[in-house]
Motif scaffolding. Structure first.
Motif, mmCIF file in Angstrom:
data_model
loop_
_atom_site.group_PDB
_atom_site.id
_atom_site.type_symbol
_atom_site.label_atom_id
_atom_site.label_comp_id
_atom_site.label_asym_id
_atom_site.label_seq_id
_atom_site.Cartn_x
_atom_site.Cartn_y
_atom_site.Cartn_z
ATOM 1 N N MET A 1 0.832 -1.216 0.000
ATOM 2 C CA MET A 1 0.000 0.000 0.000
ATOM 3 C C MET A 1 0.861 1.258 0.000
ATOM 4 O O MET A 1 0.541 2.242 -0.641
ATOM 5 C CB MET A 1 -0.909 0.034 1.241
ATOM 6 N N ILE A 4 1.902 1.856 -3.390
ATOM 7 C CA ILE A 4 0.834 2.450 -4.192
ATOM 8 C C ILE A 4 0.749 3.950 -3.920
ATOM 9 O O ILE A 4 0.577 4.755 -4.830
ATOM 10 C CB ILE A 4 -0.510 1.748 -3.896
ATOM 11 N N PHE A 101 -19.298 3.321 -2.754
ATOM 12 C CA PHE A 101 -18.229 4.111 -2.154
ATOM 13 C C PHE A 101 -18.780 5.237 -1.271
ATOM 14 O O PHE A 101 -18.191 5.563 -0.245
ATOM 15 C CB PHE A 101 -17.306 4.674 -3.237
ATOM 16 N N ALA A 141 -9.370 -0.915 1.860
ATOM 17 C CA ALA A 141 -8.365 -0.443 0.900
ATOM 18 C C ALA A 141 -7.527 -1.612 0.407
ATOM 19 O O ALA A 141 -7.154 -1.690 -0.763
ATOM 20 C CB ALA A 141 -7.470 0.602 1.554
ATOM 21 N N ILE A 142 -7.243 -2.536 1.315
ATOM 22 C CA ILE A 142 -6.437 -3.696 0.933
ATOM 23 C C ILE A 142 -7.299 -4.808 0.330
ATOM 24 O O ILE A 142 -6.958 -5.358 -0.718
ATOM 25 C CB ILE A 142 -5.642 -4.196 2.161
ATOM 26 N N LEU A 144 -10.151 -4.703 -1.171
ATOM 27 C CA LEU A 144 -10.669 -4.361 -2.505
ATOM 28 C C LEU A 144 -9.645 -4.688 -3.589
ATOM 29 O O LEU A 144 -9.962 -5.318 -4.594
ATOM 30 C CB LEU A 144 -11.011 -2.865 -2.508
ATOM 31 N N ARG A 145 -8.413 -4.296 -3.359
ATOM 32 C CA ARG A 145 -7.361 -4.545 -4.360
ATOM 33 C C ARG A 145 -7.017 -6.026 -4.450
ATOM 34 O O ARG A 145 -6.663 -6.531 -5.514
ATOM 35 C CB ARG A 145 -6.129 -3.710 -4.010
ATOM 36 N N PHE A 146 -7.130 -6.685 -3.321
ATOM 37 C CA PHE A 146 -6.860 -8.112 -3.267
ATOM 38 C C PHE A 146 -7.905 -8.881 -4.087
ATOM 39 O O PHE A 146 -7.564 -9.760 -4.889
ATOM 40 C CB PHE A 146 -6.907 -8.518 -1.786
ATOM 41 N N LYS A 148 -9.598 -7.742 -6.494
ATOM 42 C CA LYS A 148 -9.422 -7.419 -7.919
ATOM 43 C C LYS A 148 -8.447 -8.383 -8.579
ATOM 44 O O LYS A 148 -8.724 -8.933 -9.648
ATOM 45 C CB LYS A 148 -8.916 -5.983 -8.081
ATOM 46 N N VAL A 149 -7.324 -8.609 -7.915
ATOM 47 C CA VAL A 149 -6.315 -9.517 -8.478
ATOM 48 C C VAL A 149 -6.924 -10.906 -8.702
ATOM 49 O O VAL A 149 -6.737 -11.522 -9.750
ATOM 50 C CB VAL A 149 -5.087 -9.613 -7.542
ATOM 51 N N VAL A 152 -9.621 -10.842 -11.617
ATOM 52 C CA VAL A 152 -8.987 -10.689 -12.934
ATOM 53 C C VAL A 152 -8.275 -11.975 -13.322
ATOM 54 O O VAL A 152 -8.358 -12.434 -14.459
ATOM 55 C CB VAL A 152 -8.010 -9.492 -12.936
ATOM 56 N N MET A 160 -14.148 -2.256 -15.914
ATOM 57 C CA MET A 160 -15.158 -1.602 -15.084
ATOM 58 C C MET A 160 -16.177 -2.588 -14.514
ATOM 59 O O MET A 160 -16.846 -2.297 -13.542
ATOM 60 C CB MET A 160 -15.870 -0.494 -15.875
ATOM 61 N N TYR A 163 -14.613 -3.503 -11.417
ATOM 62 C CA TYR A 163 -14.686 -2.391 -10.480
ATOM 63 C C TYR A 163 -16.027 -2.366 -9.746
ATOM 64 O O TYR A 163 -16.083 -2.117 -8.550
ATOM 65 C CB TYR A 163 -14.458 -1.082 -11.244
#
Lengths: 188, 306
Positions: A1, A4, A101, A141-142, A144-146, A148-149, A152, A160, A163
């Motif tokens: 983070m 980032i 959000f 914050a963490i 959400l990105r986790f 995503k990986v 994907v 999107m 997202y």
């Protein structure tokens, strides 16, 4: 983070995430500065949170716990949550992610405020419960990105579409886990 | 008297001589620019296919590329032109012979590029250009290619689109992905041999990037694209939309990844190695936008972040 966050130093209106937010940067007044308020403030909140659930710190250095706590509350209430609310209004992924959000930022503000007022009233159980909820949302914050990986890697969806999903997946499971934990504590 | 005669004779001879010289000069002037068969001038376009390849080496050169052979000038002694293929544009020089109704051409590339070679072809019935190309360097990976070309003039048309008949898949950049699925195994019919009950081994599968349907609907040359138009597109879509602009202008593409998408497109005629000065204002803006989103997708799509 931290890495980032470091992408955003020095200030640049067309870097990383902002590369696809040029419409907002150019057309929405204050989007750019408020985005940076969010990025620079939230990283401290995230770090501050890690120390606050340590009972050792609380017992041995209660003053440190209070001071870090005050910073956490101040930053969330005055910087991170309001800026999150504002940039949430222009979130990627359309209405679904915007609702997510914006709701997230309001709950974040509310839980943090409640956590603060309850400790002022010396209600430690309530303080602990609300601070856990607040940090569950901070930790999105963490997560959400986790997520995503993972999404994907598994499904290769359009950016999107991912997202819209992670907007919700980032914080709702976190909150459910905390609520479940609190519910079990209550029964004891 | 004798002297006078000699003088007259020499004057006479001298004047004759200069006249002859003038005549010779005039002849030379006339034959120089005499152009023949101007009807064959122009672009001849089609597939440029491998005939001979060194198979002991890793195949790097594409099996098939789209080529454009431009015939610029034909005289009795010399033919000039241009070959445009796979991101290269090379001048051609050679000659034409005629046998019956068929014209035979031999045209050479300059030879100072490692990919240079010689084209030999015939034009059948004035409509079909058929022949082969041989590399000067016999140690090249591909030393011989063949082609059958038809006449097709390049014309910039901003309205042409990719046709929704092919699926656009990037075969040039496969990725290995580990598959640990065991579901298939459970469906096998009863009474089959014992292998069906074995646990499935994880295996590697090759996966390719595929473009979405959006590439058939968005015209990157005529509509000014907004961020919201391209935000939900994958990197491959963005790449195709951006390069469609260049394809409309007849750019010959250097990279195989891009060539595979456009070489089969019916309207695409490669004509130049740089078309930057041809781009319209809208196209220039769209290229900047698309490029930015490509970079974002490259850096962020599958990594930890937004």
């Amino acid at each position: 983070m931290i890495k980032i966050t470091l992408q955003y130093i020095p200030l640049n209106p067309n870097v990383a995430f902002l590369q696809i937010k040029q419409t907002e940067v150019n057309q929405i007044p204050f989007y750019y500065p408020i985005f940076y308020v969010h990025v620079y403030s939230a990283i401290f909140v995230l770090l501050a949170g890690f120390s606050q659930f340590s009972s050792t710190l609380l017992k041995k250095y209660p003053a440190t716990h209070r001071n870090i706590g005050k910073v956490y509350v101040f930053v969330v209430l005055f910087l991170s949550a309001p800026s999150g609310f504002f940039i949430g209004l222009f979130a990627n992924g359309g209405l679904y992610s915007k609702i997510s959000f914006v709701t997230l930022s309001i709950l974040w503000f509310y839980f943090t405020l409640k956590g603060f007022t309850s400790i002022k009233n010396k209600n430690i159980t309530k303080h602990r419960a609300f601070m856990l909820r607040s940090f569950a949302l901070t930790f999105s914050a963490i997560t959400l990105r986790f997520w995503k990986v993972i999404l994907v890697y598994l499904f290769h969806p359009a950016p999107m579409d991912v997202y819209q999903i992670i907007a919700w997946l980032g914080w709702i499971p976190n909150l459910l886990i905390v609520e479940y934990y609190l519910y079990n504590q209550l029964k004891k | 008297m004798k002297k006078l005669f000699c003088l007259l004779l020499s004057i006479f001879l001298f004047s004759c001589n200069s006249k002859e010289k003038n005549l010779a000069k005039n002849n030379a002037d006339n034959s120089m620019p005499k152009e023949i068969r101007t009807d064959l001038y122009g672009s001849w376009v089609g597939d440029f296919t491998v005939l001979e390849r060194d198979t002991t080496r890793e195949a790097k050169e594409k099996y098939r590329n789209k080529i454009n052979i431009v015939i610029k000038k034909i005289t009795a002694t010399e033919v000039t032109g241009q070959s445009i293929v796979a991101g290269n544009s090379r001048p051609l020089k050679g000659f034409m012979r005629r046998t019956g109704n068929t014209f035979y051409f031999t045209l050479k590339e300059p030879g100072d590029d490692k990919n240079d070679g010689v084209f030999t072809f015939e034009i059948q019935k004035d409509t079909l250009l058929v022949g082969t190309w041989t590399a000067f360097n016999a140690k090249k990976e591909v030393t011989k290619r063949k082609f059958e070309l038809t006449k097709k003039e390049f014309k910039y048309d901003p309205n042409v689109m990719l046709e929704d008949v092919d699926s656009y898949i990037d075969f040039e950049n496969p990725k290995e992905k580990l598959i640990t699925d065991t579901e298939d195994q459970e469906d096998t019919e009863e009474g089959e041999d014992s292998t069906s009950t074995k646990k499935a081994e994880p295996y590697m599968e090759t996966v390719y990037r595929a473009a979405s349907e959006k590439i058939f609907n968005i015209n990157s040359s005529t509509q000014k694209l907004k961020e919201s138009d391209v935000k939900n597109l994958k990197k491959i879509d963005l790449e195709i939309l951006r390069n469609t602009i260049f394809a409309r202008h007849g750019l010959t593409f250097k990279t195989k990844t891009i060539r595979q998408f456009f070489d089969n497109v019916q309207w695409y005629v490669p004509i130049a190695t740089n078309v930057d000065d041809q781009l319209t204002a809208v196209e220039k803006e769209n290229i900047v936008l698309l490029k930015r989103f490509e970079k974002y997708a490259e850096d962020n799509y599958d990594s930890f972040g937004r």
